[in-house]
Design a protein around this motif. Structure first.
Motif, PDB file in Angstrom:
ATOM      1  N   GLY A 386     -12.669 -26.619  17.767  1.00  0.00           N
ATOM      2  CA  GLY A 386     -14.056 -26.238  18.004  1.00  0.00           C
ATOM      3  C   GLY A 386     -14.315 -24.753  18.114  1.00  0.00           C
ATOM      4  O   GLY A 386     -15.250 -24.231  17.487  1.00  0.00           O
ATOM      5  N   PRO A 387     -13.536 -24.003  18.920  1.00  0.00           N
ATOM      6  CA  PRO A 387     -13.814 -22.558  19.056  1.00  0.00           C
ATOM      7  C   PRO A 387     -13.797 -21.792  17.743  1.00  0.00           C
ATOM      8  O   PRO A 387     -14.377 -20.715  17.651  1.00  0.00           O
ATOM      9  N   ALA A 388     -13.122 -22.326  16.724  1.00  0.00           N
ATOM     10  CA  ALA A 388     -13.088 -21.650  15.423  1.00  0.00           C
ATOM     11  C   ALA A 388     -14.206 -22.124  14.507  1.00  0.00           C
ATOM     12  O   ALA A 388     -14.249 -21.743  13.335  1.00  0.00           O
ATOM     13  N   CYS A 389     -15.086 -22.970  15.019  1.00  0.00           N
ATOM     14  CA  CYS A 389     -16.192 -23.490  14.211  1.00  0.00           C
ATOM     15  C   CYS A 389     -17.553 -23.123  14.807  1.00  0.00           C
ATOM     16  O   CYS A 389     -18.579 -23.647  14.369  1.00  0.00           O
ATOM     17  N   TRP A 390     -17.581 -22.234  15.790  1.00  0.00           N
ATOM     18  CA  TRP A 390     -18.819 -21.862  16.459  1.00  0.00           C
ATOM     19  C   TRP A 390     -19.063 -20.374  16.256  1.00  0.00           C
ATOM     20  O   TRP A 390     -18.242 -19.537  16.616  1.00  0.00           O
ATOM     21  N   ASN A 391     -20.197 -20.050  15.656  1.00  0.00           N
ATOM     22  CA  ASN A 391     -20.477 -18.644  15.371  1.00  0.00           C
ATOM     23  C   ASN A 391     -21.363 -17.981  16.417  1.00  0.00           C
ATOM     24  O   ASN A 391     -21.853 -16.875  16.225  1.00  0.00           O
ATOM     25  N   GLY A 392     -21.591 -18.682  17.507  1.00  0.00           N
ATOM     26  CA  GLY A 392     -22.419 -18.139  18.571  1.00  0.00           C
ATOM     27  C   GLY A 392     -23.783 -18.771  18.650  1.00  0.00           C
ATOM     28  O   GLY A 392     -24.456 -18.691  19.683  1.00  0.00           O
ATOM     29  N   SER A 393     -24.200 -19.423  17.565  1.00  0.00           N
ATOM     30  CA  SER A 393     -25.523 -20.059  17.577  1.00  0.00           C
ATOM     31  C   SER A 393     -25.531 -21.430  16.925  1.00  0.00           C
ATOM     32  O   SER A 393     -26.430 -22.231  17.177  1.00  0.00           O
ATOM     33  N   SER A 394     -24.522 -21.729  16.095  1.00  0.00           N
ATOM     34  CA  SER A 394     -24.496 -23.027  15.417  1.00  0.00           C
ATOM     35  C   SER A 394     -23.067 -23.382  15.031  1.00  0.00           C
ATOM     36  O   SER A 394     -22.200 -22.520  14.969  1.00  0.00           O
ATOM     37  N   TRP A 395     -22.876 -24.699  14.779  1.00  0.00           N
ATOM     38  CA  TRP A 395     -21.566 -25.182  14.341  1.00  0.00           C
ATOM     39  C   TRP A 395     -21.441 -25.035  12.828  1.00  0.00           C
ATOM     40  O   TRP A 395     -22.343 -25.368  12.082  1.00  0.00           O
ATOM     41  N   LEU A 396     -20.301 -24.508  12.388  1.00  0.00           N
ATOM     42  CA  LEU A 396     -20.053 -24.279  10.973  1.00  0.00           C
ATOM     43  C   LEU A 396     -18.665 -24.816  10.625  1.00  0.00           C
ATOM     44  O   LEU A 396     -17.875 -25.150  11.517  1.00  0.00           O
ATOM     45  N   PRO A 397     -18.355 -24.904   9.347  1.00  0.00           N
ATOM     46  CA  PRO A 397     -16.976 -25.227   8.989  1.00  0.00           C
ATOM     47  C   PRO A 397     -16.022 -24.163   9.530  1.00  0.00           C
ATOM     48  O   PRO A 397     -16.437 -23.146  10.082  1.00  0.00           O
ATOM     49  N   TRP A 398     -14.766 -24.397   9.340  1.00  0.00           N
ATOM     50  CA  TRP A 398     -13.701 -23.519   9.854  1.00  0.00           C
ATOM     51  C   TRP A 398     -13.984 -22.057   9.550  1.00  0.00           C
ATOM     52  O   TRP A 398     -14.234 -21.675   8.412  1.00  0.00           O
ATOM     53  N   LEU A 399     -13.952 -21.222  10.595  1.00  0.00           N
ATOM     54  CA  LEU A 399     -14.180 -19.793  10.439  1.00  0.00           C
ATOM     55  C   LEU A 399     -12.839 -19.059  10.547  1.00  0.00           C
ATOM     56  O   LEU A 399     -12.292 -18.913  11.648  1.00  0.00           O
ATOM     57  N   PRO A 400     -12.264 -18.619   9.437  1.00  0.00           N
ATOM     58  CA  PRO A 400     -10.942 -17.978   9.486  1.00  0.00           C
ATOM     59  C   PRO A 400     -10.887 -16.787  10.427  1.00  0.00           C
ATOM     60  O   PRO A 400      -9.889 -16.574  11.118  1.00  0.00           O
ATOM     61  N   THR A 401     -11.953 -15.997  10.473  1.00  0.00           N
ATOM     62  CA  THR A 401     -11.940 -14.815  11.337  1.00  0.00           C
ATOM     63  C   THR A 401     -11.838 -15.220  12.801  1.00  0.00           C
ATOM     64  O   THR A 401     -11.072 -14.628  13.575  1.00  0.00           O
ATOM     65  N   ALA A 402     -12.606 -16.249  13.189  1.00  0.00           N
ATOM     66  CA  ALA A 402     -12.540 -16.722  14.573  1.00  0.00           C
ATOM     67  C   ALA A 402     -11.174 -17.309  14.884  1.00  0.00           C
ATOM     68  O   ALA A 402     -10.626 -17.101  15.975  1.00  0.00           O
ATOM     69  N   ALA A 403     -10.617 -18.047  13.911  1.00  0.00           N
ATOM     70  CA  ALA A 403      -9.296 -18.644  14.125  1.00  0.00           C
ATOM     71  C   ALA A 403      -8.243 -17.555  14.323  1.00  0.00           C
ATOM     72  O   ALA A 403      -7.378 -17.665  15.210  1.00  0.00           O
ATOM     73  N   ARG A 404      -8.296 -16.505  13.532  1.00  0.00           N
ATOM     74  CA  ARG A 404      -7.333 -15.417  13.678  1.00  0.00           C
ATOM     75  C   ARG A 404      -7.493 -14.728  15.031  1.00  0.00           C
ATOM     76  O   ARG A 404      -6.502 -14.358  15.676  1.00  0.00           O
ATOM     77  N   ARG A 405      -8.743 -14.542  15.455  1.00  0.00           N
ATOM     78  CA  ARG A 405      -8.977 -13.888  16.746  1.00  0.00           C
ATOM     79  C   ARG A 405      -8.372 -14.704  17.887  1.00  0.00           C
ATOM     80  O   ARG A 405      -7.706 -14.159  18.783  1.00  0.00           O
ATOM     81  N   ILE A 406      -8.570 -16.018  17.856  1.00  0.00           N
ATOM     82  CA  ILE A 406      -8.010 -16.879  18.896  1.00  0.00           C
ATOM     83  C   ILE A 406      -6.489 -16.866  18.843  1.00  0.00           C
ATOM     84  O   ILE A 406      -5.821 -16.745  19.868  1.00  0.00           O
TER      85      ILE A 406
END
Length: 525
Positions: A386-406
């Motif tokens: 989940g944390p890699a699919c949330w851009n701060g306002s809505s749910w999206l498919p896998w976000l590579p940038t968020a996944a790398r940050r985590i």
């Protein structure tokens, strides 16, 4: 017997070996120690011909040594037991032990000699395993013993010639020969104290027969018990060599990590709260036979026992990997007194247990704990993406940038030696893989943590960091169950310890009530 000078090996921009010098004589045991990622595994692969070194020289028995591959190294008398198991799970114990050197008669496998060779190797280890048992049905510790038996059974004669030479005709009866060089990479990581004692006795016999032994371990007390010399690796280079009796633990640790480790068993302040997990008279299809235990929020409970006693099986039943046939398991029970169900219990699935806030760290990270071909980020977010699919306002498919940050956050917290979050887990050392497996269940945010051998294959500094994390999780109100075969670990980090013997779990007693001899005596029965 073995002398190495200036060994170097690079993989692209990564300098895995940056100048290794070591020497071990015939009949001598050398302890090779270092942090995870220090270059120990790469050095083993160079010594066994899996990798060719870029620079440096090696001598074996006074002659230039440059094996063209693992088979060539084995034919020259070099045997190795790797930290990561290389067992063929679908083959029997006997078939695994003689793998690569199976005796034949007129082009057909000589089953009688095969079984005799396997039995002789097991006898040297002082263990009794059924030769016809499939290795996939054995515990990890038993599989590790089979690996060691294979090293003893399939090594060539000490005066063996290179692989290209014509092999000698098979002897009429099995007679195991000590290898010229025996390399053991974390051989005791899954063994109990009794099994460790037997293995060290075997190593002494192998060395007494004239073999040189390289013993790789993070357990410094085991190194002192078995080895005469030590070589410390850091960042791919040998930074400390000498007589082990003249070098204290503090000096070795400083050489390994570049600093001192002041408190190996940190205990953050914590207090036990309400019952988080209760099991009453739980039985599995084979093991355990009868297990009752309460674990409270804010405490660490340790489970000790011999290999095959049922500790791992109990965790698997609690997590839903194996079926329970009797008893009662409650999470966050509402009643103070347990009530055993009259009918057989229903075993929830692991997915249900994860959703209920329970997570399991498997003792077998290679087969069950990690997706080795996937990246660190994929593994860390596997059960909670989940944390890699949330851009701060809505749910999206896998976000590579968020996944790398985590992933980078966990890499920093656990000091995982990796280039970045997109690196494949299989490229990491065994100890760093273990850190990834532990970080994954912490990222999941479970309230009940079942940890099976959590520091297997992990260096001293990383152990202290993992102990700190376990203590912090308990201090934060989580319930932690730790299965370990390492008594100092259990006595150092647990609040209570229970002993499993032949599938029956004894009462958990405060850690102050136990001494190492008492725990071992209870396990032996």
């Amino acid at each position: 017997m073995l002398r190495c000078s200036g060994l170097r090996k690079a993989f692209g921009a990564t300098q895995a070996l940056a100048g290794v010098d070591l020497a071990v004589e015939a009949g001598q045991v050398l302890a090779l120690v270092g942090e995870n990622g220090a270059g120990k595994s790469t050095l083993i692969k160079v010594l066994t011909g899996a990798h060719a070194c870029d620079a440096g020289t090696m001598l074996l028995a006074g002659r230039p040594y440059a094996p063209t591959g693992p088979v060539d190294a084995r034919n020259l008398g070099v045997a190795v037991v790797y930290q990561e198991l290389t067992i063929c799970r679908h083959l029997t114990v006997a078939e695994n032990i003689v793998l690569g050197a199976c005796p034949q008669r007129f082009g057909v496998i000589d089953r009688q000699r095969r079984d005799a060779m396997a039995s002789a190797a097991l006898a040297q280890l002082g263990i009794d395993l059924p030769l016809v048992a499939r290795c996939g049905s054995l515990s990890v510790a038993q599989q590790q013993l089979v690996e060691i038996a294979r090293a003893l059974a399939t090594t060539a004669e000490p005066n063996a010639e290179p692989a290209s030479a014509s092999p000698a005709p098979p002897a009429p009866s099995p007679r195991l020969q000590a290898p010229r060089l025996l390399i053991l990479d974390e051989p005791t990581s899954s063994l109990t104290a009794a099994d460790v004692g037997r293995l060290l006795a075997v190593i002494r016999r192998v060395a007494a027969a004239g073999a040189a032994v390289v013993f790789i371990s993070h357990a410094l007390e085991e190194c002192r018990e078995i080895a005469e010399q030590v070589c410390v690796l850091r960042d791919g280079a040998s930074v400390l060599r000498g007589n082990l009796a003249e070098i204290d633990d503090a000096a070795m640790i400083r050489a390994m990590v570049g600093r001192s480790v002041d408190d190996l068993y940190p205990r953050p302040p914590r207090a036990a709260g309400s019952v988080a997990l209760r099991c009453v008279q739980v039985a599995g299809e084979v093991l355990p036979r009868d297990a009752s235990l309460e674990v409270r929020h804010g405490e660490v409970v340790g489970l000790y026992g011999l290999v095959g006693s049922g500790r791992t099986e109990l965790l698997r039943v609690l997590f839903g990997l194996d079926r329970a046939v009797a008893g009662q398991v409650e999470l966050e029970p509402k009643t103070e007194h347990p009530v055993v169900a009259a009918s057989p219990i229903t075993t929830p699935s692991p997915q249900t247990r994860l959703a209920q806030g329970m997570a399991l760290l498997s003792e077998d990270r290679k087969a069950e704990g990690l997706c080795l071909g996937r990246s660190l980020a994929d593994n860390l977010l596997l059960t909670r993406p989940g944390p890699a699919c949330w851009n701060g306002s809505s749910w999206l498919p896998w976000l590579p940038t968020a996944a790398r940050r985590i992933a980078n956050g966990w890499i920093a917290r656990f000091a995982i030696k990796a280039r970045h979050g997109d690196q494949a887990v299989q490229e990491l050392s065994g100890g760093n893989q273990q850190k990834v497996a532990l970080a994954r269940i912490l990222h999941h945010g479970a309230r009940i943590l079942l940890l099976d051998e959590p520091t297997r294959g992990v260096d001293v500094a990383a152990k202290a960091a993992i102990y700190q994390v376990i203590g912090e999780q308990a201090a934060a109100g989580k319930a932690v169950v730790v299965v370990s075969s390492y008594l100092p670990e259990l006595l150092g980090i647990c609040d209570r310890i229970a002993v499993m013997r032949r599938g029956v779990l004894g009462a958990a007693r405060p850690v102050a009530a136990w001494q190492p001899a008492d725990l071992l005596a209870e396990a032996l029965g």
